[in-house]
Scaffold this motif. Sequence first.
Motif, PDB file in Angstrom:
ATOM      1  N   PHE A   1       2.560   7.640   0.258  1.00 23.72           N
ATOM      2  CA  PHE A   1       1.491   7.282   1.412  1.00 23.72           C
ATOM      3  C   PHE A   1       2.407   6.038   2.073  1.00 23.72           C
ATOM      4  N   SER A   2       3.114   5.394   1.166  1.00 23.84           N
ATOM      5  CA  SER A   2       3.905   4.174   2.109  1.00 23.84           C
ATOM      6  C   SER A   2       5.144   4.453   2.547  1.00 23.84           C
ATOM      7  N   HIS A   3       5.960   5.486   1.670  1.00 26.63           N
ATOM      8  CA  HIS A   3       7.540   5.891   1.895  1.00 26.63           C
ATOM      9  C   HIS A   3       7.454   6.952   2.960  1.00 26.63           C
ATOM     10  N   GLY A   4       6.395   7.686   2.934  1.00 21.91           N
ATOM     11  CA  GLY A   4       6.170   9.087   3.748  1.00 21.91           C
ATOM     12  C   GLY A   4       7.271   9.973   3.530  1.00 21.91           C
ATOM     13  N   SER A   5       7.778  10.291   2.348  1.00 21.53           N
ATOM     14  CA  SER A   5       8.942  11.288   2.174  1.00 21.53           C
ATOM     15  C   SER A   5       8.206  12.860   2.204  1.00 21.53           C
ATOM     16  N   MET A   6       8.805  13.891   2.477  1.00 26.56           N
ATOM     17  CA  MET A   6       8.641  15.047   2.398  1.00 26.56           C
ATOM     18  C   MET A   6       8.773  15.654   0.960  1.00 26.56           C
TER      19      MET A   6
END
Length: 580
Positions: free
Chosen positions: A407-412
């Motif tokens: 939710f903070s880094h937004g990685s797939m």
Amino acid sequence: MAKQNVAEQFVDILVRAGVQRLYGVVGDSLNPVVDAIRRNSAIDWVQVRHEETAAFAAGAEAQITGKLAACAGSCGPGNLHLINGLYDAHRSMAPVLALASQIPSSEIGLGYFQETHPDQLFRECSHYSELISNPQQMPRLLQTAIQHAVGRSGVSVVSLPGDIASQTAPEKTMEHALVTSRPTVRPGDTEIDKLIRMIDEADRVTLFCGSGTAGAHAEVMEFAERVKSPVGHALRGKEWIQYDNPYDVGMSGLLGYGAAYEATHECDLLILLGTDFPYQAFLPDDVKIVQVDVRPEHLGRRSKLDLAVWGDVRETLRCLIPRVRAKSDRRFLDKMLKKHADALEGVIKAYTRKVEKHIPIHPEYVASVLDDMADDDAVFTVDTGMCNVWAARYLSPNGQRRIIGSFSHGSMANALPQAIGAQFIDRDRQVISMSGDGGFSMLMGDFLTLVQYDLPVKVVLFNNSSLGMVELEMLVAGLPAYGTTNVNPDFSAIARAAGAYGVRVEKPKQLEGALKAAFKHKGPALVDVVTDPNALSIPPKISADMVTGFALSASKMVLDGGVGRMVQMARSNLRNVPRP
């Protein structure tokens, strides 16, 4: 008694710090440590198929337990694969110790095979990153790394050459009691006094809550009642603050719903509680703002503050509740509750109208059914992208469930690896990976890890054959969708070929039965649900200059989907509004 080598000492210290498993992929420079684990019954080696999975799994374990977790990668390419998962853990404030093994110490700086400098590479995604170049640095360096990870809630990286790991550990070592939990932080009296005056002088107070409200639900509710405040939340605050909340006005941000935006803009005092909400476009610039955060470096980096309060949310509220003057005027609160209910009523039809006949299946419908059927204490891991949307709008927290995502880094590709870490903690607890087809296929090799360890993770695959969120970004920016289409196989057939349970769902009437059978299955299972790629509604007027990453002007709502059970809660809250 035989003398310990450095690797054995390293593993013993991890055990003393409470680490129960080390996620990673074996390889040359890492072999002495893996062999030390083989001979130590107090810790397990978890073999994954990709080191990125190891870091995500450790991060998820740390988020769920609140305790130190660990991962490892061999020299060069091996530990480089850790970096994305470590970024995610660090930004999620998850205490993780990463072992980055290194080439032979005598060859460092000479362009040796697979040479990198992990002590430098990982500095941006860690609180501490150092190289053990001499056995005499043990155990002090590792103890220092652990204390950074636990004490500052983030990542520490220790680089260890394989030849050093094999050397004899020093006999007279300075071992000490390890820090394994964080203290609470109480704000100073000056800040508390100022905040009390601001609250007492305000007519309309709004609380906006993030993940820093974990463990403070009761205090937030008591405080909201005392000052008659609507309570909104960011995505990471959802699982901690939305349930049993008669003051709930929803979530702000691109994935938001309800009246959270209005509540934050129409108040005269906005109190940000434990949130590092990144989207400035959704925050007001014409009201007084107070921010309470345990990390002082977070204070004021998103908006101009009238007061910065350094402290735990729970401790801060415990200081405030007995001292602030109780308010009796509910007009602002009741107005926001009504706006919230009206807003939810307006979109609820998006997933309830003719869903049993809609093919491809509405993803909103899938998320709604999943929410109804999942256990009360289920752990959901959620892929970045459209799965974030469905989780934000349909999963119902209740104080027992957990919702983990990037939710903070937004990685797939985070959901499946995080589910691995969550399931290792407790094999009897239901763990559900809400995966998108793009994210799942990126690290699909670690579905084999589920099979290898017979982990009963249930993967619910939202298969729309596209990178839906990226497509949305392109469309909003006025660009034609390009490069966003996936040509996918039957993922359920791949699951069955791997030795797991797999079923494909193409019609709505098949969904409940497929989920029920998958949940009943004792081992790993995958439900491949073919969903509608057009499950987005774009407002008629939106311009490219309104987009900065995910941040849109808050006067527009890009996603027009339903909101599941939340409309029921909003209706219930409205019934509790006193009538004149």
